[in-house]
Design an enzyme around this catalytic site. Structure first.
Site, short mmCIF file in Angstrom:
data_model
loop_
_atom_site.label_atom_id
_atom_site.label_comp_id
_atom_site.label_asym_id
_atom_site.label_seq_id
_atom_site.Cartn_x
_atom_site.Cartn_y
_atom_site.Cartn_z
N HIS A 90 0.78 -1.24 0.00
CA HIS A 90 0.00 0.00 0.00
C HIS A 90 0.81 1.29 0.00
O HIS A 90 0.37 2.29 -0.56
CB HIS A 90 -0.93 0.04 1.22
CG HIS A 90 -1.95 -1.04 1.25
ND1 HIS A 90 -1.70 -2.27 1.81
CD2 HIS A 90 -3.23 -1.08 0.80
CE1 HIS A 90 -2.77 -3.03 1.70
NE2 HIS A 90 -3.71 -2.34 1.09
N GLU B 186 3.50 -2.38 7.20
CA GLU B 186 4.37 -2.22 6.04
C GLU B 186 5.63 -1.44 6.38
O GLU B 186 6.71 -1.73 5.84
CB GLU B 186 3.58 -1.58 4.89
CG GLU B 186 2.46 -2.51 4.42
CD GLU B 186 1.77 -2.05 3.15
OE1 GLU B 186 2.15 -1.02 2.58
OE2 GLU B 186 0.81 -2.75 2.73
N ARG C 283 -21.18 10.04 21.57
CA ARG C 283 -21.67 11.32 21.05
C ARG C 283 -23.11 11.14 20.60
O ARG C 283 -23.44 10.22 19.85
CB ARG C 283 -20.81 11.78 19.87
CG ARG C 283 -19.46 12.36 20.29
CD ARG C 283 -18.73 12.92 19.06
NE ARG C 283 -17.65 13.81 19.45
CZ ARG C 283 -16.39 13.43 19.64
NH1 ARG C 283 -16.06 12.15 19.47
NH2 ARG C 283 -15.46 14.30 19.99
N ARG D 297 -14.45 17.80 26.28
CA ARG D 297 -15.84 17.43 26.05
C ARG D 297 -16.74 17.63 27.26
O ARG D 297 -17.95 17.52 27.15
CB ARG D 297 -15.91 15.99 25.53
CG ARG D 297 -15.30 15.87 24.12
CD ARG D 297 -15.56 14.52 23.53
NE ARG D 297 -16.99 14.21 23.55
CZ ARG D 297 -17.47 12.97 23.50
NH1 ARG D 297 -16.65 11.94 23.45
NH2 ARG D 297 -18.78 12.76 23.52
#
Length: 253
Positions: free
Chosen positions: A8, A80, A168, A223
């Site tokens: 990839h 990888e 959420r 949050r």
């Protein structure tokens, strides 16, 4: 497509020039910013979410490669890069804090992650801890202190999803499945600092395979106070985190 040694990333072992350390942000647009803080930055490849640059610190090659969002793409990048010779991984990200005492702009260094992902199970059973390497953690903490950043060290909750897994409710359905209802309050009670989406996979992969990994994140929102970050605050916080991860890399080479 040009010749590559892996599936990839579009990279060869020769591209790495002996590098054994990689800085792995999630965002491809962050890669060049990180490489620019080092010497001799050069772009290597860009394919899907994976953008990679090579640079030097004190004459030694370092790779910067984006992982994309979440565990599955992170596992591809880490696998990888390891095939190509990387043995130390430093993740840099931004995050939402869930403890009231942590302020926007602070820096969080993760010692271990709550495994709310699925990808890490493909590398080790759930009983295996997603734990950061001690040397990487120490280097990140020392680097943060060296620039005067307010730093918190502790546990991160790492979720496959941005919305339900992080409890959420500002979503299309407004619904959170039973497993995650009340989960943020439980993590808060246990002292968990924050949510993000990649560290459980990264830390489990590395700890279970003899690789080193560390994680630092800049807080762009708390949050307990609000959900949407300020753009200027995001920019400043990212800048601090980038400086920290580069300095930590220098200490680990």
């Amino acid at each position: 497509m040009s010749k590559s040694d892996v599936f990839h990333l579009g990279l060869t072992k020769n591209d790495l020039q002996g590098a054994q350390l990689a800085i792995v942000p999630g965002d491809p647009e962050r890669v060049e910013k990180i490489a620019a803080l080092m010497d001799k930055p050069v772009k290597l490849a860009s394919h899907r979410e994976f953008t990679s640059w090579r640079a030097e610190l004190d004459g030694k090659a370092v790779i910067v490669c984006s992982t994309g969002i979440g565990g599955p793409s992170t596992s591809i990048a880490v696998e990888e890069l390891a095939q190509l010779g990387i043995r130390t991984f430093l993740r840099i990200g931004t995050t939402g804090a869930i403890q009231p005492h942590i302020n926007v702009g602070d820096v969080l260094v993760t010692t271990a992650s709550v495994r709310l992902d699925g990808a890490s199970l493909h590398f080790a059973p759930m009983e295996f801890p997603a734990v950061a390497d001690f040397a990487c953690t120490t280097a990140l903490v020392e680097a943060a202190k060296s620039i005067g950043a307010t730093t918190h060290v502790g546990v991160t909750a790492s979720s496959d999803t941005f919305y339900p897994g992080q409890e959420r409710y500002d979503t299309y359905s407004g619904r959170v499945v039973r497993r995650f209802k009340g989960s943020m309050e439980e993590w808060q009670a246990m002292g968990v600092m924050n949510y993000e989406m990649e560290s459980a996979t990264l830390l489990t992969m590395c700890a279970s395979q003899g690789l080193r990994a560390g994680m630092v994140a800049g807080v762009i929102v708390n949050r307990t106070q609000q959900e949407i970050p300020n753009a200027e605050t995001m920019k400043q916080t990212e800048s601090h985190a980038v400086k920290i991860v580069v300095e930590a890399a220098r200490r680990l080479l």
